[in-house]
Design a protein around this motif. Structure first.
Motif, PDB file in Angstrom:
ATOM      1  N   LEU A  47       0.861  -1.176   0.000  1.00  0.00           N
ATOM      2  CA  LEU A  47       0.000   0.000   0.000  1.00  0.00           C
ATOM      3  C   LEU A  47       0.898   1.226   0.000  1.00  0.00           C
ATOM      4  O   LEU A  47       1.554   1.526   0.993  1.00  0.00           O
ATOM      5  CB  LEU A  47      -0.915   0.005   1.226  1.00  0.00           C
ATOM      6  N   ARG A  48       0.949   1.937  -1.128  1.00  0.00           N
ATOM      7  CA  ARG A  48       1.842   3.089  -1.280  1.00  0.00           C
ATOM      8  C   ARG A  48       1.048   4.369  -1.049  1.00  0.00           C
ATOM      9  O   ARG A  48       0.106   4.653  -1.791  1.00  0.00           O
ATOM     10  CB  ARG A  48       2.460   3.092  -2.675  1.00  0.00           C
ATOM     11  N   ASP A  73      -0.708   4.774  -4.447  1.00  0.00           N
ATOM     12  CA  ASP A  73      -2.063   4.235  -4.482  1.00  0.00           C
ATOM     13  C   ASP A  73      -3.085   5.196  -3.902  1.00  0.00           C
ATOM     14  O   ASP A  73      -4.265   5.144  -4.260  1.00  0.00           O
ATOM     15  CB  ASP A  73      -2.122   2.914  -3.708  1.00  0.00           C
ATOM     16  N   ALA A  74      -2.622   6.062  -2.983  1.00  0.00           N
ATOM     17  CA  ALA A  74      -3.542   6.978  -2.327  1.00  0.00           C
ATOM     18  C   ALA A  74      -2.756   8.112  -1.683  1.00  0.00           C
ATOM     19  O   ALA A  74      -1.548   8.008  -1.462  1.00  0.00           O
ATOM     20  CB  ALA A  74      -4.352   6.232  -1.256  1.00  0.00           C
ATOM     21  N   VAL A  75      -3.461   9.199  -1.400  1.00  0.00           N
ATOM     22  CA  VAL A  75      -2.912  10.303  -0.612  1.00  0.00           C
ATOM     23  C   VAL A  75      -3.438  10.161   0.805  1.00  0.00           C
ATOM     24  O   VAL A  75      -4.649  10.127   1.017  1.00  0.00           O
ATOM     25  CB  VAL A  75      -3.329  11.671  -1.189  1.00  0.00           C
ATOM     26  N   GLY A 103      13.766   8.340   6.031  1.00  0.00           N
ATOM     27  CA  GLY A 103      13.190   8.450   4.705  1.00  0.00           C
ATOM     28  C   GLY A 103      12.207   7.353   4.366  1.00  0.00           C
ATOM     29  O   GLY A 103      11.692   7.303   3.244  1.00  0.00           O
ATOM     30  N   LEU A 104      11.921   6.489   5.341  1.00  0.00           N
ATOM     31  CA  LEU A 104      11.027   5.361   5.098  1.00  0.00           C
ATOM     32  C   LEU A 104       9.906   5.256   6.122  1.00  0.00           C
ATOM     33  O   LEU A 104       8.750   5.064   5.762  1.00  0.00           O
ATOM     34  CB  LEU A 104      11.822   4.049   5.094  1.00  0.00           C
ATOM     35  N   LEU A 123      -1.304  -5.855   3.786  1.00  0.00           N
ATOM     36  CA  LEU A 123      -0.388  -5.194   2.860  1.00  0.00           C
ATOM     37  C   LEU A 123       0.778  -4.569   3.609  1.00  0.00           C
ATOM     38  O   LEU A 123       0.650  -4.174   4.775  1.00  0.00           O
ATOM     39  CB  LEU A 123      -1.129  -4.102   2.081  1.00  0.00           C
ATOM     40  N   ARG A 124       1.906  -4.469   2.939  1.00  0.00           N
ATOM     41  CA  ARG A 124       3.062  -3.753   3.484  1.00  0.00           C
ATOM     42  C   ARG A 124       2.918  -2.271   3.166  1.00  0.00           C
ATOM     43  O   ARG A 124       2.631  -1.894   2.035  1.00  0.00           O
ATOM     44  CB  ARG A 124       4.356  -4.301   2.879  1.00  0.00           C
ATOM     45  N   LEU A 125       3.101  -1.427   4.172  1.00  0.00           N
ATOM     46  CA  LEU A 125       2.929   0.018   4.006  1.00  0.00           C
ATOM     47  C   LEU A 125       4.216   0.651   3.496  1.00  0.00           C
ATOM     48  O   LEU A 125       5.300   0.410   4.030  1.00  0.00           O
ATOM     49  CB  LEU A 125       2.528   0.644   5.337  1.00  0.00           C
ATOM     50  N   GLU A 126       4.083   1.489   2.478  1.00  0.00           N
ATOM     51  CA  GLU A 126       5.230   2.221   1.940  1.00  0.00           C
ATOM     52  C   GLU A 126       4.824   3.675   1.737  1.00  0.00           C
ATOM     53  O   GLU A 126       3.801   3.976   1.107  1.00  0.00           O
ATOM     54  CB  GLU A 126       5.669   1.620   0.597  1.00  0.00           C
ATOM     55  N   TRP A 127       5.637   4.589   2.279  1.00  0.00           N
ATOM     56  CA  TRP A 127       5.364   6.011   2.127  1.00  0.00           C
ATOM     57  C   TRP A 127       6.102   6.555   0.908  1.00  0.00           C
ATOM     58  O   TRP A 127       7.292   6.300   0.731  1.00  0.00           O
ATOM     59  CB  TRP A 127       5.780   6.782   3.377  1.00  0.00           C
ATOM     60  N   ILE A 128       5.386   7.315   0.082  1.00  0.00           N
ATOM     61  CA  ILE A 128       5.960   7.979  -1.083  1.00  0.00           C
ATOM     62  C   ILE A 128       6.023   9.464  -0.753  1.00  0.00           C
ATOM     63  O   ILE A 128       5.001  10.160  -0.740  1.00  0.00           O
ATOM     64  CB  ILE A 128       5.102   7.751  -2.344  1.00  0.00           C
TER      65      ILE A 128
END
Length: 236
Positions: free
Chosen positions: A5-6, A66-68, A24-25, A44-49
């Motif tokens: 989940l980005r 995937d979402a804001v 940064g992660l 899901l694995r969470l990933e921040w963009i």
């Protein structure tokens, strides 16, 4: 998505909403902790963009995220660009000034240079204050830090953001709270209109977290002085 989940957001220090990432992660704060619970429930694995404020919705449109999930008030303008989940927070808006400034109402601010994030509910509020000079922010990943430093240095005379992050600053020696507008902004997760299934999944999990009290627990952990605004009896 393939197990990830980005989520797009700025990388900024805006406690208790979120803190600046140390690596940064990974992130801490109310929003990151709720997002982590949602990702866990979805398997899901969470990933921040991390990106600039004014690029977050574009990142969803291009598929880079995937979402804001980043302090987005649910507005008509944004709803034309993305679909929103049910609210996971509701906040009012606060005007911050430098310590000693006498402004305590909109009518005290004629001629003030007032900062807010471009195209935000905060800027919409600023534009209702008669006689101010609006100053837009949003071109960097640390827009909140930019506004703080601009107020401290005198580049602006005030800035507006949601009470969750500005009231905390009002307790610091450099700043005062001028006033709070009871706007009751509803915050949601913004997703591409072409991805209704993910929106439905996040809505379902938010309903679960509100009903079983876990969202309340995270709220009280990070914002114990703010009343929890979401009624578990309401179905989003």
């Amino acid at each position: 998505m393939t197990g990830v989940l980005r989520l797009a957001c700025i990388d900024s220090a805006a406690p208790p909403l979120f803190n600046l990432s140390e690596d940064g992660l990974n992130r801490t704060g109310y929003e990151p902790e709720v997002a982590a619970l949602v990702a866990l429930e979805l398997g899901l694995r969470l990933e921040w963009i991390f990106t600039a404020w004014d690029n977050m919705i574009a990142a969803v449109h291009t598929g880079a995220a995937d979402a804001v999930w980043c302090g987005q008030g649910i507005t008509d303008e944004r709803m034309r660009q993305v679909d929103f989940t049910r609210p996971y927070a509701i906040f009012n808006e606060t005007v911050l000034v430098r310590a000693g400034d006498p402004a305590r109402a909109p009518e005290d601010m004629v001629g003030y240079r007032v900062g807010a994030i471009a195209n935000s509910t905060n800027m919409a509020l600023a534009l209702t204050i008669p006689g101010i000079i609006p100053v837009e922010f949003g071109a960097t990943t640390d827009v909140f830090g930019d506004m703080i430093e601009s107020l401290r240095s005198g580049e602006v005379d005030a800035f507006i953001d949601d009470d969750v992050v500005t009231v905390v600053l009002g307790a610091e020696p450099d700043f005062d709270v001028a006033f709070t507008a009871r706007t009751g902004n509803r915050w949601g997760v913004g997703l591409a209109k072409s991805n209704p299934s993910l929106r439905e999944d996040i809505d379902r999990v938010l309903d679960i977290l509100i009903t079983d009290g876990r969202l309340l627990a995270v709220w009280q952990k990070w914002m114990p002085d703010l009343p929890f605004p979401l009624d578990p009896r309401e179905n989003g």
